[in-house]
Design an enzyme around this catalytic site. Structure first.
Site, PDB file in Angstrom:
ATOM      1  CB  ILE A   1      -0.962  -0.008   1.210  1.00  0.00           C
ATOM      2  CG1 ILE A   1      -1.940  -1.183   1.057  1.00  0.00           C
ATOM      3  CG2 ILE A   1      -1.715   1.317   1.332  1.00  0.00           C
ATOM      4  CD1 ILE A   1      -2.887  -1.390   2.213  1.00  0.00           C
TER       5      ILE A   1
ATOM      6  CG  ASP B   1       9.489  -0.759   5.044  1.00  0.00           C
ATOM      7  OD1 ASP B   1       8.353  -0.787   4.513  1.00  0.00           O
ATOM      8  OD2 ASP B   1       9.958  -1.731   5.684  1.00  0.00           O
TER       9      ASP B   1
ATOM     10  CB  SER C   1      -1.730   0.553   8.906  1.00  0.00           C
ATOM     11  OG  SER C   1      -1.437   1.219  10.127  1.00  0.00           O
TER      12      SER C   1
ATOM     13  CG  ASP D   1     -10.434   2.788   7.354  1.00  0.00           C
ATOM     14  OD1 ASP D   1     -11.660   3.020   7.412  1.00  0.00           O
ATOM     15  OD2 ASP D   1      -9.952   1.811   6.750  1.00  0.00           O
TER      16      ASP D   1
ATOM     17  CD  GLU E   1     -11.324  -1.918  13.506  1.00  0.00           C
ATOM     18  OE1 GLU E   1     -11.814  -2.846  12.849  1.00  0.00           O
ATOM     19  OE2 GLU E   1     -10.361  -1.229  13.093  1.00  0.00           O
TER      20      GLU E   1
ATOM     21  CG  HIS F   1     -11.069  -1.884   9.307  1.00  0.00           C
ATOM     22  ND1 HIS F   1     -10.466  -2.639  10.304  1.00  0.00           N
ATOM     23  CD2 HIS F   1     -10.282  -2.049   8.219  1.00  0.00           C
ATOM     24  CE1 HIS F   1      -9.398  -3.234   9.831  1.00  0.00           C
ATOM     25  NE2 HIS F   1      -9.257  -2.888   8.556  1.00  0.00           N
TER      26      HIS F   1
ATOM     27  N   GLY G   1     -11.204   1.074   4.384  1.00  0.00           N
ATOM     28  CA  GLY G   1     -10.157   1.458   3.428  1.00  0.00           C
ATOM     29  C   GLY G   1     -10.126   0.543   2.216  1.00  0.00           C
ATOM     30  N   GLY G   2     -10.270  -0.747   2.464  1.00  0.00           N
ATOM     31  CA  GLY G   2     -10.168  -1.717   1.360  1.00  0.00           C
ATOM     32  C   GLY G   2     -11.518  -2.193   0.877  1.00  0.00           C
TER      33      GLY G   2
HETATM   34  P1  NAI Z   1       2.843  -4.929   3.589  1.00  0.00           P
HETATM   35  O1  NAI Z   1       3.178  -6.077   4.467  1.00  0.00           O
HETATM   36  O2  NAI Z   1       2.984  -5.083   2.127  1.00  0.00           O
HETATM   37  O3  NAI Z   1       3.690  -3.642   4.039  1.00  0.00           O
HETATM   38  C1  NAI Z   1       3.957  -3.310   5.350  1.00  0.00           C
HETATM   39  C2  NAI Z   1       5.304  -2.650   5.384  1.00  0.00           C
HETATM   40  O4  NAI Z   1       5.504  -2.080   6.663  1.00  0.00           O
HETATM   41  C3  NAI Z   1       6.461  -3.612   5.166  1.00  0.00           C
HETATM   42  O5  NAI Z   1       7.281  -3.150   4.139  1.00  0.00           O
HETATM   43  C4  NAI Z   1       7.178  -3.630   6.504  1.00  0.00           C
HETATM   44  O6  NAI Z   1       8.571  -3.839   6.379  1.00  0.00           O
HETATM   45  C5  NAI Z   1       6.875  -2.258   7.025  1.00  0.00           C
HETATM   46  N1  NAI Z   1       6.972  -2.094   8.472  1.00  0.00           N
HETATM   47  C6  NAI Z   1       6.533  -2.910   9.451  1.00  0.00           C
HETATM   48  N2  NAI Z   1       6.770  -2.387  10.642  1.00  0.00           N
HETATM   49  C7  NAI Z   1       7.372  -1.202  10.433  1.00  0.00           C
HETATM   50  C8  NAI Z   1       7.842  -0.180  11.287  1.00  0.00           C
HETATM   51  N3  NAI Z   1       7.732  -0.276  12.614  1.00  0.00           N
HETATM   52  N4  NAI Z   1       8.416   0.890  10.743  1.00  0.00           N
HETATM   53  C9  NAI Z   1       8.532   1.019   9.387  1.00  0.00           C
HETATM   54  N5  NAI Z   1       8.114   0.081   8.535  1.00  0.00           N
HETATM   55  C10 NAI Z   1       7.509  -1.005   9.049  1.00  0.00           C
HETATM   56  O7  NAI Z   1       1.341  -4.535   3.970  1.00  0.00           O
HETATM   57  P2  NAI Z   1       0.271  -3.750   3.084  1.00  0.00           P
HETATM   58  O8  NAI Z   1      -0.498  -4.698   2.260  1.00  0.00           O
HETATM   59  O9  NAI Z   1       0.930  -2.597   2.454  1.00  0.00           O
HETATM   60  O10 NAI Z   1      -0.717  -3.233   4.233  1.00  0.00           O
HETATM   61  C11 NAI Z   1      -0.308  -2.233   5.137  1.00  0.00           C
HETATM   62  C12 NAI Z   1      -1.282  -2.150   6.290  1.00  0.00           C
HETATM   63  O11 NAI Z   1      -2.585  -1.812   5.825  1.00  0.00           O
HETATM   64  C13 NAI Z   1      -1.442  -3.460   7.049  1.00  0.00           C
HETATM   65  O12 NAI Z   1      -1.450  -3.202   8.433  1.00  0.00           O
HETATM   66  C14 NAI Z   1      -2.824  -3.946   6.638  1.00  0.00           C
HETATM   67  O13 NAI Z   1      -3.428  -4.731   7.640  1.00  0.00           O
HETATM   68  C15 NAI Z   1      -3.542  -2.619   6.460  1.00  0.00           C
HETATM   69  N6  NAI Z   1      -4.732  -2.707   5.585  1.00  0.00           N
HETATM   70  C16 NAI Z   1      -5.820  -1.938   5.926  1.00  0.00           C
HETATM   71  C17 NAI Z   1      -6.951  -1.955   5.161  1.00  0.00           C
HETATM   72  C18 NAI Z   1      -8.117  -1.117   5.527  1.00  0.00           C
HETATM   73  O14 NAI Z   1      -9.253  -1.462   5.159  1.00  0.00           O
HETATM   74  N7  NAI Z   1      -7.913  -0.037   6.196  1.00  0.00           N
HETATM   75  C19 NAI Z   1      -7.077  -2.825   3.975  1.00  0.00           C
HETATM   76  C20 NAI Z   1      -5.834  -3.482   3.622  1.00  0.00           C
HETATM   77  C21 NAI Z   1      -4.729  -3.430   4.444  1.00  0.00           C
END
Ligand code: NAI
Length: 642
Positions: free
Chosen positions: A395, A414, A472, A497, A502, A525, A527-528
């Site tokens: 994302i 990251d 997130s 979000d 929740e 919640h 977002g997706g």
């Molecule tokens: P992803 O796993 O592809 O990316 C997460 C990134 O965060 C990784 O590159 C990781 O190395 C980095 N990371 C982890 N801890 C960190 C920290 N303390 N400092 C800096 N970087 C850190 O995940 P994706 O698919 O990009 O999703 C991101 C977030 O969005 C997840 O928490 C997911 O659950 C949430 N999400 C929320 C949705 C919503 O409806 N609001 C829908 C889809 C995802």
């Protein structure tokens, strides 16, 4: 040891098997006359009405209200086909051979003397299709067109029994086959052969159409030729017919997913709601593939009862609802849809950045109260502002690209080494990012160490007047600290979000310290949550599940070692899942060597709990091999793909 002479005598004593196969909607997916209508009536202004008349005449021929011959005559009159139309029809039908017939070509080649096509259709379009599968010309029984000098159809051979009622029975009587007769077809005329006593068994073929009236009369319902071959112990290119693989889809997964799983040939059962643990414990015993969304809890207790379960598809992003350790220990691969809603989250983030920069949440509220406050103060463009993205995964990195397209300067941080996209600038620390950003957007994953990673100290490090987004995970932000800094004006706006607490359902009330604060967007919640994302998930997960069943590929599985495998060609694939302890691979290879089997390709990957070994072999193997592979110590699951 079996004596050669006895073996020979035994095989001579065994009755010869004859296979009588229908053409329309069985050998091919369609009724040839329907396809012919699309060709010969292509430019006809009343095509639709004529097609309807043809359909009615077909039904009248089938239900006996019109003789088969009369029905044929009248339909041909409406179709007015000529030789050129028939040539085009053959091309169309060639592409419409039933999938299970296509993949079992060797069955026809090996049994070509004993396979008969008996059809009320016509040689002109049947022969070219079925003969390509090795079926002998003298074994094809159908009607014959009569043409005039211009190549137009002017009639047909009316003496042929196949143009009359009960014609297939008549034809079979004339053939007088000296052995067991098995009929495969989709229509009543096929069943009539069995009814007349001329066939041992009638198999209702339902790959293309299902006619309720004949399903009840059939000895077996065969959703594919694979099932027929499997039932009769005949050679089949598929080790296990897919219609025997039970798929249970819960929680109203998207209809596209149901369709895709059915198209794969699986036996699919769909439930609108989730099931309780006890209900699922009972139901799961016969299930090979389970599809769920976020509500169904797949606990260790459920998995204890899941002895046939090969894979779980989570039609969502998260997999917290599944006991992944227990699934791995049982050799059950779990797949989800990690990227399917990435774009939806990014679009909402962009929208919120713009709205918060313009102070819109407060302006909306005022307008609804009837208050007109036209002013540019506290309203900014996003162009040229610094966006700080924390977590540059699926994302975060996509947000980077879109935000840059809108003219923002992107900074990211990251914990992993990530390639900067476009002109984005990488920050060495979170602090560095927080100090430079006008907007901070959080996109880290939900690991527990990320709890309150944005607390009082981090909020202090941010610029005065910053905008903060969290789409997130709820636990990432210390909301108490955030509230204080919103109230003292340090944080100028925020979009939330996700929340630590929740509501479980839409009926439960939502409460947060952030309710009622200025320039704050709160969303449930979502977002997706877009229809596009749902549809993406519905495509993504079934593909992963089918790939796993068809090739053993575990690419992007959440709990299995990820192996991307080449498609299997002219080989057998042995799939061995075992506890990850030393020496299992050596034992597998020693069993193969003892059986004189040469390895064409081998792939191994392990995780903490399990080892996953794929071995491709190109030699016929003894059934004993399967037994020996299964009895290797620490084996969890073993299967063979042809
Ligand atoms: P992803 O796993 O592809 O990316 C997460 C990134 O965060 C990784 O590159 C990781 O190395 C980095 N990371 C982890 N801890 C960190 C920290 N303390 N400092 C800096 N970087 C850190 O995940 P994706 O698919 O990009 O999703 C991101 C977030 O969005 C997840 O928490 C997911 O659950 C949430 N999400 C929320 C949705 C919503 O409806 N609001 C829908 C889809 C995802």
């Amino acid at each position: 040891m079996t004596c050669y002479i006895c073996g020979l005598l035994f095989s001579l004593m065994k009755p010869t098997k004859y296979f009588i196969i229908d053409f329309d909607s069985t050998f091919t997916k369609v009724e040839a006359f329907d396809a012919l209508a699309d060709i010969s009536l292509k430019d006809h202004p009343e095509k639709k009405a004529i097609k309807k008349q043809i359909e009615d005449l077909t039904n009248q021929g089938m239900d006996g209200s019109l003789s088969v011959r009369e029905s044929l005559k009248q339909r041909l009159k409406l179709l007015s086909p000529n030789k050129s139309h028939l040539e085009q029809l053959v091309v169309v039908l060639r592409g419409m051979v039933s999938d299970s017939f296509k993949r079992n070509r060797t069955f026809f080649e090996e049994n070509n003397g004993h396979v008969y096509i008996i059809s009320n259709g016509f040689h002109a379009f049947i022969d070219p299709i079925v003969m390509e599968y090795g079926i002998k010309k003298e074994n094809i029984f159908a009607n014959q067109f009569h043409f005039n000098d211009k190549g137009e159809v002017i009639g047909f051979d009316e003496e042929n029994p196949l143009s009359s009622n009960n014609g297939k029975v008549e034809q079979l009587k004339q053939l007088n086959l000296p052995g067991d007769v098995y009929v495969i077809g989709d229509g009543y005329t096929d069943y009539e052969i069995k009814h007349s006593g001329l066939a041992n068994k009638f198999y209702a073929f339902t790959e293309n159409v299902e006619r309720d009236s004949i399903l009840k009369k059939a000895d077996h319902i065969t959703p594919s030729l694979d099932e027929f071959l499997y039932l009769n112990n005949l050679n089949t290119v598929i080790s296990y017919p897919k219609n025997r693989i039970n798929v249970l889809l819960l929680e109203s997964v998207h209809p596209v997913a149901v369709k895709l799983m059915k198209e794969e040939g699986f036996n699919v059962e769909v439930y609108p709601a989730g099931l309780t643990e006890d209900e699922l414990c009972e139901k799961i015993a016969n299930v090979s593939i389970l599809g769920i969304r976020s509500k169904t809890q797949v606990t260790a207790k459920v998995l204890e009862n899941a002895n046939r379960l090969m894979a779980i598809g989570a039609f969502c992003i998260g997999t917290n609802q599944i006991d992944l350790d227990a699934a791995s220990k049982k050799g059950i691969a779990v797949f989800n849809a990690p990227f399917s809603n990435t774009r939806s989250v990014v679009e909402l983030a962009i929208a919120e950045i713009i709205m918060l920069m313009r102070n819109l949440p407060d302006k909306f509220a005022k307008m609804h109260e009837g208050s007109w406050n036209k002013s540019a103060s506290n309203s900014f463009e996003i162009r040229g502002k610094n966006l700080g993205i924390v977590g540059y995964g699926s994302i975060g990195s996509q947000l980077s690209v879109l935000a840059e397209g809108l003219g923002m300067k992107v900074f990211y941080y990251d914990t992993e080494e990530k390639l900067a996209l476009g002109n984005a600038t990488k920050c060495k620390s979170l602090k560095e990012l927080l100090q430079v950003a006008d907007v901070v957007s959080l996109h880290v994953d939900g690991r527990s160490s990320n709890r309150h990673m944005i607390g009082a100290q981090e909020l202090d490090q941010m610029k005065k007047g910053v905008i903060l987004l969290n789409l997130s995970r709820g636990h990432v932000v210390d909301v108490k600290a955030l509230k204080e800094r919103i109230l003292d004006g340090h944080i100028r706006g925020c979009g939330m979000d996700v929340f630590e607490e929740e509501p479980i359902s839409n009926d439960e009330k939502f409460a947060s310290e952030l309710c009622g604060l200025p320039n704050v967007i709160l969303t449930p919640h979502i977002g997706g949550s877009t229809l596009e994302a749902q549809e993406n998930i519905a495509h993504f997960v079934p593909n992963k599940l089918s790939d796993y069943i068809n090739t053993g590929s575990t690419s992007q599985s959440v709990n299995f070692p990820n192996l991307v495998l080449p498609i299997l060609a002219n080989a057998h694939r042995l799939i061995h899942i075992h506890n990850n302890v030393p020496g299992v691979l050596a034992k597998i290879n020693s069993v193969l060597a003892d059986n004189g089997i040469n390895i064409a390709g081998q792939y191994l990957k392990t995780t903490e709990h399990i080892g996953y070994v794929i071995t491709d072999i190109n030699k016929e193997y003894n059934k004993n091999l399967i037994k020996e592979m299964r009895s290797i110590e620490h084996t969890i699951k073993f299967r063979v793909l042809y």
